[in-house]
Design a protein around this motif. Structure first.
Motif, PDB file in Angstrom:
ATOM      1  N   ILE A 109       0.822  -1.211   0.000  1.00 13.62           N
ATOM      2  CA  ILE A 109       0.000   0.000   0.000  1.00 13.62           C
ATOM      3  C   ILE A 109       0.854   1.257   0.000  1.00 13.62           C
ATOM      4  CG2 ILE A 109      -0.221   0.127   2.517  1.00 13.62           C
ATOM      5  CD1 ILE A 109      -3.151   0.989   2.031  1.00 13.62           C
ATOM      6  N   ASN A 110       2.047   1.211   0.652  1.00 11.24           N
ATOM      7  CA  ASN A 110       2.887   2.407   0.687  1.00 11.24           C
ATOM      8  C   ASN A 110       3.637   2.647  -0.622  1.00 11.24           C
ATOM      9  OD1 ASN A 110       4.190   0.000   2.190  1.00 11.24           O
ATOM     10  ND2 ASN A 110       5.940   1.111   1.381  1.00 11.24           N
ATOM     11  N   ASP A 111       3.582   1.674  -1.559  1.00 13.84           N
ATOM     12  CA  ASP A 111       4.191   1.861  -2.870  1.00 13.84           C
ATOM     13  C   ASP A 111       3.208   2.443  -3.871  1.00 13.84           C
ATOM     14  OD1 ASP A 111       6.540   0.812  -1.933  1.00 13.84           O
ATOM     15  OD2 ASP A 111       6.102  -1.223  -2.586  1.00 13.84           O
ATOM     16  N   ARG A 112       1.962   2.578  -3.485  1.00 10.88           N
ATOM     17  CA  ARG A 112       0.925   3.028  -4.396  1.00 10.88           C
ATOM     18  C   ARG A 112       0.907   4.553  -4.515  1.00 10.88           C
ATOM     19  NH1 ARG A 112      -4.142   0.364  -1.648  1.00 10.88           N
ATOM     20  NH2 ARG A 112      -5.126   2.070  -2.770  1.00 10.88           N
ATOM     21  N   ASP A 113       0.173   5.012  -5.526  1.00  8.12           N
ATOM     22  CA  ASP A 113      -0.057   6.446  -5.678  1.00  8.12           C
ATOM     23  C   ASP A 113      -0.843   6.929  -4.457  1.00  8.12           C
ATOM     24  OD1 ASP A 113      -0.781   8.987  -6.332  1.00  8.12           O
ATOM     25  OD2 ASP A 113      -1.619   8.495  -8.300  1.00  8.12           O
ATOM     26  N   PRO A 114      -0.316   7.899  -3.703  1.00 10.11           N
ATOM     27  CA  PRO A 114      -0.983   8.313  -2.456  1.00 10.11           C
ATOM     28  C   PRO A 114      -2.276   9.086  -2.677  1.00 10.11           C
ATOM     29  CG  PRO A 114       0.888   9.733  -2.908  1.00 10.11           C
ATOM     30  CD  PRO A 114       0.939   8.624  -3.933  1.00 10.11           C
ATOM     31  N   LYS A 115      -2.585   9.441  -3.904  1.00  3.47           N
ATOM     32  CA  LYS A 115      -3.766  10.265  -4.160  1.00  3.47           C
ATOM     33  C   LYS A 115      -5.043   9.593  -3.664  1.00  3.47           C
ATOM     34  CE  LYS A 115      -6.377  12.534  -7.867  1.00  3.47           C
ATOM     35  NZ  LYS A 115      -6.467  12.802  -9.320  1.00  3.47           N
ATOM     36  N   THR A 143       4.177   6.327  12.450  1.00  2.00           N
ATOM     37  CA  THR A 143       5.278   5.445  12.864  1.00  2.00           C
ATOM     38  C   THR A 143       6.550   5.706  12.060  1.00  2.00           C
ATOM     39  OG1 THR A 143       4.477   3.772  11.311  1.00  2.00           O
ATOM     40  CG2 THR A 143       3.701   3.617  13.590  1.00  2.00           C
ATOM     41  N   GLY A 144       6.472   6.596  11.069  1.00  2.00           N
ATOM     42  CA  GLY A 144       7.627   6.842  10.211  1.00  2.00           C
ATOM     43  C   GLY A 144       8.539   7.961  10.674  1.00  2.00           C
ATOM     44  N   VAL A 145       8.178   8.638  11.771  1.00  2.00           N
ATOM     45  CA  VAL A 145       8.969   9.790  12.220  1.00  2.00           C
ATOM     46  C   VAL A 145      10.399   9.377  12.585  1.00  2.00           C
ATOM     47  CG1 VAL A 145       9.203  11.521  14.048  1.00  2.00           C
ATOM     48  CG2 VAL A 145       6.984  11.137  12.974  1.00  2.00           C
ATOM     49  N   GLU A 146      10.528   8.248  13.266  1.00  2.00           N
ATOM     50  CA  GLU A 146      11.860   7.801  13.688  1.00  2.00           C
ATOM     51  C   GLU A 146      12.781   7.601  12.482  1.00  2.00           C
ATOM     52  OE1 GLU A 146      13.967   4.231  16.334  1.00  2.00           O
ATOM     53  OE2 GLU A 146      11.784   4.274  16.056  1.00  2.00           O
ATOM     54  N   GLU A 147      12.312   6.896  11.476  1.00  2.00           N
ATOM     55  CA  GLU A 147      13.149   6.676  10.290  1.00  2.00           C
ATOM     56  C   GLU A 147      13.396   7.979   9.547  1.00  2.00           C
ATOM     57  OE1 GLU A 147      13.403   4.075   6.147  1.00  2.00           O
ATOM     58  OE2 GLU A 147      11.727   3.745   7.537  1.00  2.00           O
ATOM     59  N   ALA A 148      12.430   8.881   9.559  1.00  2.00           N
ATOM     60  CA  ALA A 148      12.618  10.182   8.903  1.00  2.00           C
ATOM     61  C   ALA A 148      13.777  10.931   9.532  1.00  2.00           C
ATOM     62  CB  ALA A 148      11.338  10.995   8.980  1.00  2.00           C
ATOM     63  N   LEU A 149      13.868  10.884  10.863  1.00  2.00           N
ATOM     64  CA  LEU A 149      14.989  11.538  11.549  1.00  2.00           C
ATOM     65  C   LEU A 149      16.316  10.878  11.188  1.00  2.00           C
ATOM     66  CD1 LEU A 149      13.386  12.047  15.080  1.00  2.00           C
ATOM     67  CD2 LEU A 149      14.044  13.860  13.477  1.00  2.00           C
ATOM     68  N   VAL A 150      16.317   9.564  11.075  1.00  2.00           N
ATOM     69  CA  VAL A 150      17.539   8.843  10.704  1.00  2.00           C
ATOM     70  C   VAL A 150      18.000   9.267   9.312  1.00  2.00           C
ATOM     71  CG1 VAL A 150      18.456   6.567  10.114  1.00  2.00           C
ATOM     72  CG2 VAL A 150      17.116   6.870  12.199  1.00  2.00           C
ATOM     73  N   ILE A 153      -3.860   4.809   7.219  1.00  2.00           N
ATOM     74  CA  ILE A 153      -3.567   5.611   6.030  1.00  2.00           C
ATOM     75  C   ILE A 153      -2.421   6.576   6.301  1.00  2.00           C
ATOM     76  CG2 ILE A 153      -4.471   7.426   4.525  1.00  2.00           C
ATOM     77  CD1 ILE A 153      -7.212   6.022   4.716  1.00  2.00           C
ATOM     78  N   VAL A 154      -2.442   7.232   7.448  1.00  2.17           N
ATOM     79  CA  VAL A 154      -1.371   8.180   7.792  1.00  2.17           C
ATOM     80  C   VAL A 154      -0.024   7.461   7.803  1.00  2.17           C
ATOM     81  CG1 VAL A 154      -0.406   9.573   9.656  1.00  2.17           C
ATOM     82  CG2 VAL A 154      -2.805   9.833   9.028  1.00  2.17           C
ATOM     83  N   ASN A 155       0.017   6.294   8.425  1.00  4.44           N
ATOM     84  CA  ASN A 155       1.272   5.536   8.454  1.00  4.44           C
ATOM     85  C   ASN A 155       1.694   5.106   7.047  1.00  4.44           C
ATOM     86  OD1 ASN A 155       1.610   5.699  11.243  1.00  4.44           O
ATOM     87  ND2 ASN A 155       0.376   3.872  11.611  1.00  4.44           N
TER      88      ASN A 155
END
Length: 281
Positions: free
Chosen positions: A147-153, A224-231, A185-187
């Motif tokens: 799902i995270n590889d899909r078009d986010p629209k 849940t992606g904030v941690e990896e975003a900081l990395v 969806i947010v994640n």
């Protein structure tokens, strides 16, 4: 004898084609006049409850096209009353079962516009969210994309519909499920941005990767992606030799995620390609 042969040749080669053209024209005009044969209507003389029951039976048989036909006939013949309103919702649901997100959304929007105070209007909003939540294109179905590889629209459209539902109808029986789907969806949207950021990191496009990571932190701060975003931000700053920004971001990472491998130094060997500065700690 020769004259008769010439006459026959003239009839076959010149007159006969004209006759065939005229016959074809007469046939086509006849079709236009009398029309195509009409399909027998098996619902002729039926009351609203019987047509509705027939539509429900087709829904149970998963013959959604035929079910839609029945519900449309019901609404057309009996436009007023509970059966017509329920048929409109059933049409939206049938399109949802057919994986036709566009028609499902259109039918749900129509119901919302026509019956803004209907007791089941929350269901129409819920269907709108479900339609785009599950929508997958041809390539996505063939490749079985995450799902995270899909078009986010489409995911953003789904989120908007679920948000309308939860904002307008907090006591709806669909509230809990809609809320859980919104979190998902947010994640997923955050993971989509991180997926792109990782792609840019692998291609040493550090500014682009940095922007994607910042986007996650700004727009999906509870994901849940904030941690990896900081990395990724720390790694991008390090590769661009922007020490002050790297140290500031690393400090935020340490404060909020003290067990992160980048902080503790416990990282698998194959992960070190992401952060070349590990050897400095």
């Amino acid at each position: 004898m020769l004259q008769f042969s010439n006459l026959g040749f003239l009839i076959v080669n010149r007159i006969l084609p004209l006759i065939l053209v005229l016959l074809s024209a007469l046939f086509l005009n006849g079709c236009a006049i009398f029309g195509a044969p009409t399909e027998l209507d098996d619902t002729k003389g039926w009351q609203a409850d019987r047509i509705y029951a027939a539509g429900q039976e087709k829904m149970q048989d998963k013959d959604y096209d035929k079910a839609i036909v029945y519900f449309q006939k019901l609404e057309s013949r009996f436009p007023h009353g509970a059966y017509a309103q329920q048929a409109q919702l059933e049409i939206a649901y049938a399109y949802y079962k057919k994986d036709d997100a566009v028609q499902c959304t259109a039918a749900a929007d129509r119901f919302i516009k026509l019956h803004p105070n209907h007791p089941n209007i929350d269901y129409a909003y819920y269907l709108k969210g479900l339609a785009t939540f599950n929508e997958r294109g041809i390539i996505e179905k063939l490749t079985d994309q995450e799902i995270n590889d899909r078009d986010p629209k489409t995911l953003k459209l789904s989120f908007a519909a679920f948000k309308d539902l939860t904002d307008r109808y907090p006591k709806s029986k669909y509230f809990k499920d809609a809320t859980q789907r919104m979190v998902y969806i947010v994640n997923a949207l955050a993971q989509h941005e991180l997926h792109v950021a990782r792609y840019y990191m692998q291609r040493t496009a550090y500014v682009a990767a940095l922007n994607r990571a910042k986007y996650v932190i700004e727009y999906y701060p509870n994901s849940t992606g904030v941690e990896e975003a900081l990395v990724i931000m720390v790694s991008a700053y390090d590769n661009m030799e922007m020490e002050d920004f790297k140290n500031d971001t690393l400090r935020i990472l340490k404060t909020n995620y003290p067990e992160n491998p980048m902080v503790t130094g416990k990282v698998k060997q194959d992960e070190k390609v992401w952060w070349k500065f590990w050897k400095n700690f």
